[in-house]
Design a protein around this motif. Structure first.
Motif, PDB file in Angstrom:
ATOM      1  N   ILE A  93       0.822  -1.214   0.000  1.00  0.00           N
ATOM      2  CA  ILE A  93       0.000   0.000   0.000  1.00  0.00           C
ATOM      3  C   ILE A  93       0.856   1.264   0.000  1.00  0.00           C
ATOM      4  O   ILE A  93       0.702   2.131  -0.857  1.00  0.00           O
ATOM      5  CB  ILE A  93      -0.961   0.001   1.215  1.00  0.00           C
ATOM      6  N   MET A  94       1.764   1.360   0.975  1.00  0.00           N
ATOM      7  CA  MET A  94       2.497   2.603   1.160  1.00  0.00           C
ATOM      8  C   MET A  94       3.499   2.872   0.029  1.00  0.00           C
ATOM      9  O   MET A  94       3.521   3.964  -0.544  1.00  0.00           O
ATOM     10  CB  MET A  94       3.214   2.596   2.514  1.00  0.00           C
ATOM     11  N   MET A  95       4.328   1.914  -0.284  1.00  0.00           N
ATOM     12  CA  MET A  95       5.363   2.151  -1.284  1.00  0.00           C
ATOM     13  C   MET A  95       4.811   2.376  -2.687  1.00  0.00           C
ATOM     14  O   MET A  95       5.311   3.242  -3.408  1.00  0.00           O
ATOM     15  CB  MET A  95       6.374   1.003  -1.279  1.00  0.00           C
ATOM     16  N   PRO A  96       3.767   1.638  -3.145  1.00  0.00           N
ATOM     17  CA  PRO A  96       3.200   1.978  -4.457  1.00  0.00           C
ATOM     18  C   PRO A  96       2.636   3.397  -4.530  1.00  0.00           C
ATOM     19  O   PRO A  96       2.657   4.023  -5.594  1.00  0.00           O
ATOM     20  CB  PRO A  96       2.090   0.932  -4.643  1.00  0.00           C
ATOM     21  N   MET A  97       2.131   3.916  -3.390  1.00  0.00           N
ATOM     22  CA  MET A  97       1.604   5.276  -3.386  1.00  0.00           C
ATOM     23  C   MET A  97       2.701   6.326  -3.230  1.00  0.00           C
ATOM     24  O   MET A  97       2.445   7.516  -3.408  1.00  0.00           O
ATOM     25  CB  MET A  97       0.587   5.441  -2.248  1.00  0.00           C
ATOM     26  N   ALA A  98       3.900   5.900  -2.884  1.00  0.00           N
ATOM     27  CA  ALA A  98       4.990   6.838  -2.604  1.00  0.00           C
ATOM     28  C   ALA A  98       5.944   6.988  -3.782  1.00  0.00           C
ATOM     29  O   ALA A  98       7.094   7.404  -3.583  1.00  0.00           O
ATOM     30  CB  ALA A  98       5.755   6.386  -1.362  1.00  0.00           C
ATOM     31  N   ILE A  99       5.500   6.665  -4.996  1.00  0.00           N
ATOM     32  CA  ILE A  99       6.377   6.769  -6.169  1.00  0.00           C
ATOM     33  C   ILE A  99       6.942   8.176  -6.341  1.00  0.00           C
ATOM     34  O   ILE A  99       8.155   8.347  -6.573  1.00  0.00           O
ATOM     35  CB  ILE A  99       5.638   6.313  -7.436  1.00  0.00           C
ATOM     36  N   PRO A 100       6.127   9.249  -6.236  1.00  0.00           N
ATOM     37  CA  PRO A 100       6.719  10.599  -6.371  1.00  0.00           C
ATOM     38  C   PRO A 100       7.802  10.872  -5.338  1.00  0.00           C
ATOM     39  O   PRO A 100       8.833  11.472  -5.659  1.00  0.00           O
ATOM     40  CB  PRO A 100       5.512  11.534  -6.177  1.00  0.00           C
ATOM     41  N   MET A 101       7.598  10.435  -4.095  1.00  0.00           N
ATOM     42  CA  MET A 101       8.601  10.665  -3.069  1.00  0.00           C
ATOM     43  C   MET A 101       9.845   9.799  -3.291  1.00  0.00           C
ATOM     44  O   MET A 101      10.957  10.217  -2.977  1.00  0.00           O
ATOM     45  CB  MET A 101       8.008  10.398  -1.682  1.00  0.00           C
ATOM     46  N   ILE A 102       9.662   8.612  -3.842  1.00  0.00           N
ATOM     47  CA  ILE A 102      10.821   7.772  -4.164  1.00  0.00           C
ATOM     48  C   ILE A 102      11.680   8.450  -5.219  1.00  0.00           C
ATOM     49  O   ILE A 102      12.915   8.434  -5.139  1.00  0.00           O
ATOM     50  CB  ILE A 102      10.358   6.379  -4.639  1.00  0.00           C
ATOM     51  N   VAL A 103      11.033   9.065  -6.209  1.00  0.00           N
ATOM     52  CA  VAL A 103      11.787   9.784  -7.246  1.00  0.00           C
ATOM     53  C   VAL A 103      12.555  10.945  -6.633  1.00  0.00           C
ATOM     54  O   VAL A 103      13.724  11.189  -6.955  1.00  0.00           O
ATOM     55  CB  VAL A 103      10.835  10.270  -8.353  1.00  0.00           C
ATOM     56  N   VAL A 104      11.913  11.694  -5.724  1.00  0.00           N
ATOM     57  CA  VAL A 104      12.598  12.789  -5.037  1.00  0.00           C
ATOM     58  C   VAL A 104      13.797  12.264  -4.263  1.00  0.00           C
ATOM     59  O   VAL A 104      14.894  12.841  -4.312  1.00  0.00           O
ATOM     60  CB  VAL A 104      11.621  13.516  -4.085  1.00  0.00           C
ATOM     61  N   ALA A 105      13.595  11.168  -3.549  1.00  0.00           N
ATOM     62  CA  ALA A 105      14.689  10.589  -2.757  1.00  0.00           C
ATOM     63  C   ALA A 105      15.839  10.135  -3.648  1.00  0.00           C
ATOM     64  O   ALA A 105      17.014  10.346  -3.319  1.00  0.00           O
ATOM     65  CB  ALA A 105      14.161   9.419  -1.930  1.00  0.00           C
ATOM     66  N   VAL A 106      15.506   9.532  -4.787  1.00  0.00           N
ATOM     67  CA  VAL A 106      16.559   9.083  -5.712  1.00  0.00           C
ATOM     68  C   VAL A 106      17.352  10.264  -6.235  1.00  0.00           C
ATOM     69  O   VAL A 106      18.595  10.227  -6.286  1.00  0.00           O
ATOM     70  CB  VAL A 106      15.932   8.275  -6.869  1.00  0.00           C
ATOM     71  N   ILE A 107      16.656  11.333  -6.632  1.00  0.00           N
ATOM     72  CA  ILE A 107      17.355  12.510  -7.162  1.00  0.00           C
ATOM     73  C   ILE A 107      18.268  13.114  -6.096  1.00  0.00           C
ATOM     74  O   ILE A 107      19.431  13.446  -6.366  1.00  0.00           O
ATOM     75  CB  ILE A 107      16.344  13.546  -7.670  1.00  0.00           C
ATOM     76  N   LEU A 108      17.756  13.264  -4.875  1.00  0.00           N
ATOM     77  CA  LEU A 108      18.564  13.861  -3.804  1.00  0.00           C
ATOM     78  C   LEU A 108      19.783  13.010  -3.485  1.00  0.00           C
ATOM     79  O   LEU A 108      20.899  13.528  -3.328  1.00  0.00           O
ATOM     80  CB  LEU A 108      17.706  14.057  -2.556  1.00  0.00           C
ATOM     81  N   GLN A 109      19.593  11.706  -3.383  1.00  0.00           N
ATOM     82  CA  GLN A 109      20.704  10.828  -3.035  1.00  0.00           C
ATOM     83  C   GLN A 109      21.707  10.705  -4.178  1.00  0.00           C
ATOM     84  O   GLN A 109      22.924  10.716  -3.943  1.00  0.00           O
ATOM     85  CB  GLN A 109      20.178   9.443  -2.644  1.00  0.00           C
ATOM     86  N   VAL A 110      21.215  10.569  -5.392  1.00  0.00           N
ATOM     87  CA  VAL A 110      22.133  10.473  -6.540  1.00  0.00           C
ATOM     88  C   VAL A 110      22.971  11.738  -6.654  1.00  0.00           C
ATOM     89  O   VAL A 110      24.198  11.680  -6.832  1.00  0.00           O
ATOM     90  CB  VAL A 110      21.343  10.211  -7.835  1.00  0.00           C
ATOM     91  N   THR A 111      22.316  12.895  -6.533  1.00  0.00           N
ATOM     92  CA  THR A 111      23.051  14.157  -6.633  1.00  0.00           C
ATOM     93  C   THR A 111      24.054  14.313  -5.513  1.00  0.00           C
ATOM     94  O   THR A 111      25.212  14.691  -5.736  1.00  0.00           O
ATOM     95  CB  THR A 111      22.063  15.342  -6.615  1.00  0.00           C
TER      96      THR A 111
END
Length: 300
Positions: A209-227
């Protein structure tokens, strides 16, 4: 029988607003100046990297190349020298990728799980833990360098690939927890309660439930961590060791190496290669980044 619209025939009073006002001209001027301020150095870097050294010596840095060449890019990737080693920046690129993938994956996984626990599972001391993470997230990590060096030396890790991955994961956890906790708090609690009524447990709710709904936040987290991880210099310099130097450290060594003629085109090409991956990640997911930031800031 036809019914006329209630506002038919009515006209707004007053003068029609002007299309171009001084405020709008000011906004346009600000945007143009800002774009030039950031685009001009990028233009100079790209143009310089595509020129041979004979044209660079003429000193006209804004002129387009007369003889376009990618020789500097090839040399920067495969044969640029750092001291006595002339293996190019490709070595640092693959080191950075090796460091980046597990650090991003583990920090997002643990941070999202912790943020989920702090938002829905009211465990004892959750508020204290969340407050401590917020404080740690804004403390300059330079303060922790010497204690971490001593700790890793004591447990026998020293400078290694595992050490730098652990360090990046630890420093990413507070920010990741903060992002996911705020995002999950903004979701309707009825989703969580309905899943509990249906018999779903902690990990089932998180995974289905939670992780499928958190796709936008996962993208934000990936961008922040990758950068953050890709552009890091000091942590890679201190903890990675000579065999695992990331791309930023190797770029510094290439640019600061003085052997004969200074090849500015190679330096510019190496810099562009170093910045290429974060730029690709950001431009590929920019709209998701803005969407996730807005969603995570709704409720704290």
């Amino acid at each position: 029988m036809s019914v006329s619209p209630p506002f038919k025939g009515l006209r707004p009073n007053g003068r029609k607003p002007k299309r171009t006002t001084p405020a709008r001209w000011g906004i346009y001027a600000f945007l143009i100046i800002t774009a030039v301020f950031f685009a001009l150095p990028l233009y100079v870097m790209i143009v310089t990297s595509l020129k041979p050294m004979t044209e660079i010596r003429l000193g006209n840095i804004l002129a387009l190349p007369d003889a376009w060449t990618v020789e500097a890019w090839v040399k920067a990737w495969s044969s640029a020298c750092t001291g006595l080693n002339c293996n190019g920046i490709s070595v640092g690129f693959f080191n950075s990728v090796t460091i980046l993938i597990p650090s991003v994956f583990v920090s997002i996984l643990v941070g999202s799980l912790t943020g989920y626990a702090l938002s829905f599972w009211r465990v004892r001391g959750a508020n204290i833990l969340f407050g401590a993470m917020m404080i740690v997230a804004f403390i300059p990590y330079q303060i922790f360098l010497y204690p971490l060096v001593r700790v890793f030396s004591f447990i026998g890790l020293g400078q290694s690939l595992l050490t730098i991955i652990i360090v990046h994961t630890i420093f990413g956890l507070p920010t990741m927890t903060l992002l996911f906790r705020n995002y999950f708090c903004a979701l309707p609690p009825e989703l969580y309660k309905a899943a509990r009524v249906d018999g779903a447990g902690f990990y089932q709710i998180y995974r289905r439930i939670m992780m499928p709904m958190a796709i936008p936040m996962i993208v934000v987290a990936v961008i922040l961590q990758v950068t953050g991880i890709w552009n890091d210099f000091i942590l890679g310099l201190v903890f990675s060791g000579r065999e695992n130097l990331p791309m930023t450290v190797q770029l510094n060594n290439i640019v600061n190496s003085t052997q004969g003629e200074r090849t500015y085109n190679v330096d510019m090409a190496a810099t562009m290669l170093t910045a290429l991956l974060p730029l690709v990640v950001y431009f590929a997911s920019g709209r998701w980044f803005l969407r996730g930031i807005a969603a995570g800031a709704v409720k704290g």
